[in-house]
Design an enzyme around this catalytic site. Structure first.
Site, PDB file in Angstrom:
ATOM      1  N   HIS A 118      -1.704 -10.142 -49.502  1.00  0.00           N
ATOM      2  CA  HIS A 118      -0.358 -10.623 -49.192  1.00  0.00           C
ATOM      3  C   HIS A 118       0.468  -9.453 -48.668  1.00  0.00           C
ATOM      4  CE1 HIS A 118       3.415 -13.104 -50.576  1.00  0.00           C
ATOM      5  NE2 HIS A 118       3.523 -12.648 -49.353  1.00  0.00           N
TER       6      HIS A 118
ATOM      7  N   GLU B  18       5.553  -8.504 -43.502  1.00  0.00           N
ATOM      8  CA  GLU B  18       5.381  -7.639 -44.674  1.00  0.00           C
ATOM      9  C   GLU B  18       5.973  -6.255 -44.425  1.00  0.00           C
ATOM     10  OE1 GLU B  18       4.255  -8.688 -47.754  1.00  0.00           O
ATOM     11  OE2 GLU B  18       4.584 -10.546 -46.670  1.00  0.00           O
TER      12      GLU B  18
ATOM     13  N   HIS C 174       9.280  -5.417 -46.467  1.00  0.00           N
ATOM     14  CA  HIS C 174       8.967  -4.526 -47.587  1.00  0.00           C
ATOM     15  C   HIS C 174       8.764  -3.062 -47.178  1.00  0.00           C
ATOM     16  CE1 HIS C 174       8.583  -8.077 -50.107  1.00  0.00           C
ATOM     17  NE2 HIS C 174       7.718  -8.593 -49.241  1.00  0.00           N
TER      18      HIS C 174
END
Length: 413
Positions: free
Chosen positions: A85, A143, A147
């Site tokens: 993920h 992602e 993040h």
């Protein structure tokens, strides 16, 4: 929200030597900032004093999570492997920052990895870092943008002679490296926990399997709240030094706990695979008790199923288009010359030209044309934006400025 409050962690360090992740990574070339022994002497979230050099100390996101998916029904990724993920920098109190630096957002991770010669990493990602909407690069971008840009040690100022997007390549490389060290499928299999249509498991057994490994700490296991099926696992770490080349130390869970029930957890098999299997083992499975496949996309709308969007992703329970999470289960019930739809939020209908589901919504009788969801003989719907950027996008029956044309098909369960 970065907490300076210290907590005892000698117990955490007691198993450091046993973990293959707890060494400074000897990759060539060395990535990220060059950190001295002194710069790397404090463990993130456990510093004894404020740290000024945030190129060698992860803050405020010092609780770093390696997150993995288990996607079955529909299958995504190899039959005998979980998939990546992302790598998330949570704050030390369980909160987090997100989308921290739009100036460094990536729009083409594949091109970045090729630019920096990371073809081995890229090829691995194509198998083990998979999107649920056939837009893998879109997931990788999300992602990093959400993040990676919030990780202090990935800032361009932390590099010597920084090249544009170098940190993007390093983030992908590091995430893959950590994932290779935590094979969740094999961790669970070693404890006798294997995908099954007939056997359920307890949360205690899942946690015990992880704690018996070199990780040594509990992980966060998440489940689909409706089916009680495993969907995700999060491994927590603190780090000495930079996120790129520092020493990762398994850490206790901080923040959101597992949402799986204590008992009755389903770990469904990937019957068909989704990108190749890492082994040649063939598994014969039987139909599951709560989600038996009865159709494929394009068949008539009936029973339980997903509403898939041709641009990727699906409709979630409120009726919005989404590409980064789990599809909602809809129920289609015959009504007159068509059918009605219902999600966990409530009945679904067209309200002021918008597709909505929820309490107080009056059911619309839909029809199907060519396997596509139709309303008043039209199979065209329009998203108020593009969900591939991670947004939850309202869906309308009328076009408008900036709206994306969509068609919606049924995947029966």
């Amino acid at each position: 929200m970065h907490s300076k409050l210290l907590v005892p962690f000698l117990a955490t360090l007691s198993f450091v030597a046993a973990s293959p992740l707890n060494i400074f990574c000897q990759r060539a070339p060395v990535v990220g900032p060059t950190c001295s022994k002194e710069d790397s002497s404090q463990l993130s979230c456990h510093n004894t004093a404020p740290v000024s050099n945030l190129c060698c100390f992860n803050s405020p996101g010092g609780q770093i999570l390696l997150t993995q998916f288990w996607n079955a029904r529909p299958d995504i990724g190899p039959k005998e492997s979980w998939t990546i993920h992302g790598l998330w920098p949570d704050n030390c109190d369980g909160g987090w920052e997100e989308f921290c630096d739009p100036a460094r957002y990536s729009t083409d991770v594949t091109a970045v990895l090729n630019k920096f010669g990371k073809t081995e990493t890229l090829n691995y990602m194509k198998t083990y870092w998979r999107s649920n909407n056939n837009n893998d690069d879109g997931l990788w971008q999300h992602e990093w943008n959400k993040h990676g840009t919030c990780m202090s040690t990935y800032k361009p100022t932390c590099y010597t002679n920084y090249q544009k997007d170098q940190a993007v390549a390093d983030y992908m490389d590091k995430t893959v490296e950590l994932f290779k060290g935590l094979d969740t499928y094999q961790i669970l299999a070693a404890a006798g926990i294997l995908p099954s249509d007939t056997t359920t498991y307890t949360l205690e057994a899942l946690q015990a399997a992880v704690k018996r490994t070199s990780h040594g700490q509990e992980a966060v296991f998440n489940c689909n709240k409706n089916t009680k099926a495993l969907t995700e696992v999060w491994y927590h770490f603190n780090v000495y030094g930079s996120a790129q080349s520092g020493k990762y130390v398994p850490a206790p869970v901080v923040g959101s706990p597992s949402n799986c029930p204590k008992t009755g957890i389903w770990y469904y098999p990937k019957n068909g695979g989704g990108g190749g299997s890492p082994t040649t083992t063939k598994t014969t499975t039987t139909a599951g008790p709560t989600s038996t496949p009865t159709g494929t996309p394009g068949e008539p709308f009936s029973g339980r199923g997903y509403l898939n969007v041709d641009k990727g992703g699906c409709l979630i329970s409120a009726g919005t288009w989404y590409t980064k999470g789990t599809c909602a289960t809809y129920t289609a019930t015959p009504s007159g010359s068509g059918f009605t739809l219902k999600s966990s939020k409530g009945a679904c209908g067209i309200v002021a030209d918008e597709f909505k589901c929820g309490t107080g919504v009056t059911s619309t009788v839909f029809t199907t044309s060519g396997g596509k969801l139709a309303n008043v003989n039209s199979t065209n719907y329009y998203g108020a934006g593009d969900a591939n950027d991670g947004s939850q996008v309202p869906v309308f029956t009328t076009s408008g400025s900036g709206r994306t044309t969509l068609t919606i098909t049924w995947q029966a369960l």
